[in-house]
Design a protein around this motif. Structure first.
Motif, PDB file in Angstrom:
ATOM      1  N   VAL A 108       0.836  -1.340  -0.114  1.00 25.39           N
ATOM      2  CA  VAL A 108      -0.104   0.081   0.026  1.00 25.39           C
ATOM      3  C   VAL A 108       0.933   1.435  -0.020  1.00 25.39           C
ATOM      4  O   VAL A 108       0.642   2.317  -0.743  1.00 25.39           O
ATOM      5  CB  VAL A 108      -1.005  -0.110   1.219  1.00 25.39           C
ATOM      6  CG1 VAL A 108      -1.553   1.283   1.412  1.00 25.39           C
ATOM      7  CG2 VAL A 108      -2.033  -0.953   0.984  1.00 25.39           C
ATOM      8  N   ALA A 112       1.324   3.906  -2.861  1.00 28.69           N
ATOM      9  CA  ALA A 112       0.602   5.125  -2.806  1.00 28.69           C
ATOM     10  C   ALA A 112       1.652   6.393  -3.468  1.00 28.69           C
ATOM     11  O   ALA A 112       1.301   7.374  -4.027  1.00 28.69           O
ATOM     12  CB  ALA A 112       0.463   5.367  -1.332  1.00 28.69           C
ATOM     13  N   ALA A 117      -3.081   2.248  -5.671  1.00 28.68           N
ATOM     14  CA  ALA A 117      -3.507   1.382  -4.716  1.00 28.68           C
ATOM     15  C   ALA A 117      -3.442  -0.072  -5.144  1.00 28.68           C
ATOM     16  O   ALA A 117      -3.922  -0.364  -6.284  1.00 28.68           O
ATOM     17  CB  ALA A 117      -4.912   1.744  -3.959  1.00 28.68           C
ATOM     18  N   VAL A 196      -6.439   4.821  -7.288  1.00 26.26           N
ATOM     19  CA  VAL A 196      -7.095   5.340  -6.012  1.00 26.26           C
ATOM     20  C   VAL A 196      -5.998   5.770  -5.033  1.00 26.26           C
ATOM     21  O   VAL A 196      -5.087   5.045  -4.695  1.00 26.26           O
ATOM     22  CB  VAL A 196      -7.672   4.008  -5.372  1.00 26.26           C
ATOM     23  CG1 VAL A 196      -8.320   4.622  -4.056  1.00 26.26           C
ATOM     24  CG2 VAL A 196      -8.762   3.709  -6.337  1.00 26.26           C
ATOM     25  N   THR A 197      -6.293   7.147  -4.796  1.00 27.81           N
ATOM     26  CA  THR A 197      -5.553   7.723  -3.536  1.00 27.81           C
ATOM     27  C   THR A 197      -6.115   7.861  -2.230  1.00 27.81           C
ATOM     28  O   THR A 197      -5.491   8.141  -1.323  1.00 27.81           O
ATOM     29  CB  THR A 197      -4.647   8.941  -4.200  1.00 27.81           C
ATOM     30  OG1 THR A 197      -5.884   9.907  -4.577  1.00 27.81           O
ATOM     31  CG2 THR A 197      -3.772   8.764  -5.351  1.00 27.81           C
ATOM     32  N   GLU A 198      -7.347   8.161  -2.421  1.00 31.90           N
ATOM     33  CA  GLU A 198      -8.022   8.384  -1.139  1.00 31.90           C
ATOM     34  C   GLU A 198      -9.620   7.571  -1.348  1.00 31.90           C
ATOM     35  O   GLU A 198      -9.981   7.633  -2.395  1.00 31.90           O
ATOM     36  CB  GLU A 198      -8.235   9.758  -0.757  1.00 31.90           C
ATOM     37  CG  GLU A 198      -8.772  10.703  -1.951  1.00 31.90           C
ATOM     38  CD  GLU A 198      -8.837  12.049  -1.449  1.00 31.90           C
ATOM     39  OE1 GLU A 198      -8.034  12.558  -0.549  1.00 31.90           O
ATOM     40  OE2 GLU A 198     -10.146  12.529  -1.655  1.00 31.90           O
ATOM     41  N   ILE A 199      -9.921   7.381  -0.227  1.00 35.71           N
ATOM     42  CA  ILE A 199     -11.314   6.820  -0.006  1.00 35.71           C
ATOM     43  C   ILE A 199     -12.112   7.277   1.061  1.00 35.71           C
ATOM     44  O   ILE A 199     -11.633   8.102   1.910  1.00 35.71           O
ATOM     45  CB  ILE A 199     -11.418   5.250   0.169  1.00 35.71           C
ATOM     46  CG1 ILE A 199     -10.745   4.957   1.639  1.00 35.71           C
ATOM     47  CG2 ILE A 199     -10.740   4.560  -0.874  1.00 35.71           C
ATOM     48  CD1 ILE A 199     -10.775   3.671   2.061  1.00 35.71           C
ATOM     49  N   ALA A 259     -16.199   1.169   2.813  1.00 38.23           N
ATOM     50  CA  ALA A 259     -15.170   1.865   1.950  1.00 38.23           C
ATOM     51  C   ALA A 259     -15.698   2.172   0.718  1.00 38.23           C
ATOM     52  O   ALA A 259     -16.471   1.202   0.221  1.00 38.23           O
ATOM     53  CB  ALA A 259     -13.901   0.811   2.061  1.00 38.23           C
ATOM     54  N   THR A 261     -14.965   4.648  -3.154  1.00 34.31           N
ATOM     55  CA  THR A 261     -14.076   5.626  -3.978  1.00 34.31           C
ATOM     56  C   THR A 261     -15.155   6.741  -4.592  1.00 34.31           C
ATOM     57  O   THR A 261     -14.729   7.573  -5.035  1.00 34.31           O
ATOM     58  CB  THR A 261     -13.737   4.978  -5.297  1.00 34.31           C
ATOM     59  OG1 THR A 261     -14.717   4.309  -5.999  1.00 34.31           O
ATOM     60  CG2 THR A 261     -12.688   4.159  -4.983  1.00 34.31           C
ATOM     61  N   TYR A 290      -5.359   6.810   1.131  1.00 33.37           N
ATOM     62  CA  TYR A 290      -5.745   5.162   0.846  1.00 33.37           C
ATOM     63  C   TYR A 290      -4.629   4.496   2.130  1.00 33.37           C
ATOM     64  O   TYR A 290      -4.870   3.373   2.427  1.00 33.37           O
ATOM     65  CB  TYR A 290      -5.385   4.689  -0.276  1.00 33.37           C
ATOM     66  CG  TYR A 290      -5.752   3.193  -0.480  1.00 33.37           C
ATOM     67  CD1 TYR A 290      -7.355   3.094  -0.645  1.00 33.37           C
ATOM     68  CD2 TYR A 290      -4.976   2.227  -0.290  1.00 33.37           C
ATOM     69  CE1 TYR A 290      -7.779   1.615  -0.747  1.00 33.37           C
ATOM     70  CE2 TYR A 290      -5.633   0.787  -0.476  1.00 33.37           C
ATOM     71  CZ  TYR A 290      -6.756   0.378  -0.432  1.00 33.37           C
ATOM     72  OH  TYR A 290      -7.368  -0.747  -0.670  1.00 33.37           O
ATOM     73  N   THR A 291      -3.577   5.227   2.275  1.00 37.97           N
ATOM     74  CA  THR A 291      -2.688   4.777   3.287  1.00 37.97           C
ATOM     75  C   THR A 291      -3.183   4.458   4.843  1.00 37.97           C
ATOM     76  O   THR A 291      -2.561   3.891   5.594  1.00 37.97           O
ATOM     77  CB  THR A 291      -1.324   5.573   3.303  1.00 37.97           C
ATOM     78  OG1 THR A 291      -1.695   6.990   3.504  1.00 37.97           O
ATOM     79  CG2 THR A 291      -0.473   5.213   2.174  1.00 37.97           C
ATOM     80  N   SER A 293      -6.347   3.271   5.201  1.00 32.95           N
ATOM     81  CA  SER A 293      -7.396   2.398   4.893  1.00 32.95           C
ATOM     82  C   SER A 293      -7.539   1.136   5.683  1.00 32.95           C
ATOM     83  O   SER A 293      -8.623   0.725   5.914  1.00 32.95           O
ATOM     84  CB  SER A 293      -7.533   1.847   3.471  1.00 32.95           C
ATOM     85  OG  SER A 293      -6.186   1.112   3.191  1.00 32.95           O
TER      86      SER A 293
END
Ligand code: FAD
Length: 444
Positions: A108, A112, A117, A196-199, A259, A261, A290-291, A293
């Motif tokens: 992950v 990132a 991801a 994907v960098t954020e959720i 979770a 997106t 995402y780190t 998550s």
């Protein structure tokens, strides 16, 4: 120390000082008990260990982290892969090549750094290769499908001691993906990453009086959400000990994990019916990198003893839920964590050998009661209670000594025709069932 010709990593026998440490893993109830442990450093080491085992007609098991220990080998060779931690990211192709010892959290972080991801699951300490080989049900599973459906190539040492690089055109390729370690020791995988960098996600935790209402609301609500949203509901009793934060300590709760997106505004609207259930002990739904998550599930990250079974259900009917609660609610016969994940969506599609893709839900039951027994009674009780609705089992979530991941459970991992085809391939590539320290597909 026994010599494996050309082996460069450490080798241990039960008499050696480092043996216990090398076989220890996340599961503390039991371990493999190999005659020889081969601490592989690179692919040639794995080949040397497999050749050695073949020459002496010994079984081979693999351990990266010990999260998924199912059938322990007694005697034979255990290949430990924890030293094979190389990760190479191809940012243009959006892929990652991972060695057999890479853990989800490390991948992950590495992905990132390139705006991507992996399709990892709930726990950062699980091994990527073991997770993918078992199917790989990820945090964003309904949107992207099983991780095993997003593999570009497999480097594997088969029972004949050959190092093979498999691609989608090879007959062994889909068989390896979804069946655990049945066909060889995988030394590296090349995997798709996603942009994907954020959720948006996190947990909503509700106290005891609301547990039944949470389960019923989530059951109805989950049937209405888009594929871009994946969720789980867990029912558990937190231990009454200091590491557990105070509002949760000792409490029997229901925890919904989300979770997605989707944009935050849309996600907030989607989760509104869940918040409307009532007061939350914890509500940390938010946009996160995402780190972070791994906080969606906040799985325990310390080694412990556990046994688990699961049931794949085509639907979560009120009757199935009532049957489950009758056994697992406080005062019932089973003291366990119950974790129900919403499947469907993209998990229905793909070429990997993941069984029962028509399942819409998976009910997982994890207990520390009777973990050393042949088949802990708690697991048996829950399996019997859910039998009328069960279409099969997920191999990645079967743990425990003896029957918990035995032949009956493993065969139920795939529809009959698929299982027979896998047995024929097993007979072709591993006729002596060398790789039997796992959820075994017996050679035809
Ligand atoms: C806390 C926790 C959270 C989890 N969350 C998820 C989740 O969200 N989604 C999900 O799908 N699963 C999840 N799992 C299940 C997990 O993916 C499986 O248990 C998986 O097998 C663990 O792989 P490992 O390498 O970490 O474990 P290990 O115990 O080291 O290996 C387990 C098995 O994987 C096979 N294996 C591992 N490495 C290799 C290799 N290099 N070559 C061939 N076979 C190999 C072997 O059969 C081995 O016995 C979770 C498990 C735990 C304990």
């Amino acid at each position: 120390m026994t010599e494996i010709p050309t082996f460069t990593g450490p080798v241990f026998t039960p008499e050696d000082a480092g043996y216990q440490q090398e076989i220890a893993g996340f599961q503390t109830a039991y371990t493999h008990r190999p005659a020889l442990v081969a601490g592989a450093v690179h692919v040639e080491d794995v080949r040397a260990a497999v050749e050695y085992a073949a020459r002496h007609r010994l079984p081979v098991a693999v351990q990266a982290t010990g999260h998924g220990l199912s059938v322990a080998v007694d005697g034979g060779v255990l290949v430990t892969t924890g030293r094979m931690t190389a990760i190479t990211i191809d940012p243009d192709g959006r892929t990652a090549r991972v060695g057999a010892g890479v853990r989800a959290g490390a991948l992950v972080e590495a992905a990132a750094a390139h705006g991507s991801a992996p399709l990892n699951g709930s726990s950062p300490s699980v091994g990527v290769v073991g997770y993918v080989l078992g199917g790989g049900l990820g945090l964003l599973g309904r949107q992207f499908g099983y991780a095993a459906d997003h593999v570009r190539s497999i480097e594997i040492v088969t029972a004949d001691g050959r190092i093979r690089t498999l691609g989608p055109a090879d007959e062994l390729f889909p068989a390896v993906l979804g069946t655990g370690g049945n066909f060889g020791v995988v030394t590296a995988l090349e995997l798709d990453l996603v942009p994907v960098t954020e959720i948006y996600g996190g947990q909503l935790v509700f106290d005891t009086p609301l547990v039944d209402e949470v389960l019923d609301t989530w059951r109805r609500w989950s049937a209405t959400v888009p594929e871009e949203l994946t969720s789980t509901v867990a029912v558990l009793t937190f231990p009454d000990i200091p590491p557990v934060p105070q509002p949760l300590r000792g409490r029997h709760v229901a925890s919904i994990r989300v979770a997605t997106t989707l944009p935050a505004a849309r996600a907030e609207l989607l989760v509104a019916p869940l918040r409307a259930i009532g007061d939350r002990l914890r509500d940390d739904l938010r946009v996160m990198p995402y780190t972070e998550s791994h906080t969606v599930h906040s799985d325990p990250d310390f080694p412990h003893a556990y046994a688990a079974t699961n049931a794949l259900l085509a639907d979560l009917t009120p009757e199935a839920l009532a049957a489950l609660r009758a056994q697992t609610a406080p005062g019932g016969p089973v003291d366990a964590v119950v974790d129900i994940r919403h499947l469907g969506g993209a998990l229905r599609r793909g070429n990997a050998s993941v069984g029962h893709r028509d399942a819409e839900y998976i009910v997982r039951v994890i207990t520390d009661a009777g973990v050393g027994d042949a088949l802990p009674e708690a697991l048996d009780i829950v399996r019997a209670a859910l039998a009328p609705w069960t279409i099969g089992h997920s191999l990645n979530f079967l743990y425990g000594a003896g029957g918990a991941a035995g032949p009956e459970q493993t065969a139920a991992g795939h529809p009959r025709a698929d299982f027979d085809r896998l047995r024929a391939l097993k007979a072709k590539y591993d006729p002596h069932n060398m790789f039997r320290g796992t959820r075994v597909i017996p050679p035809a």
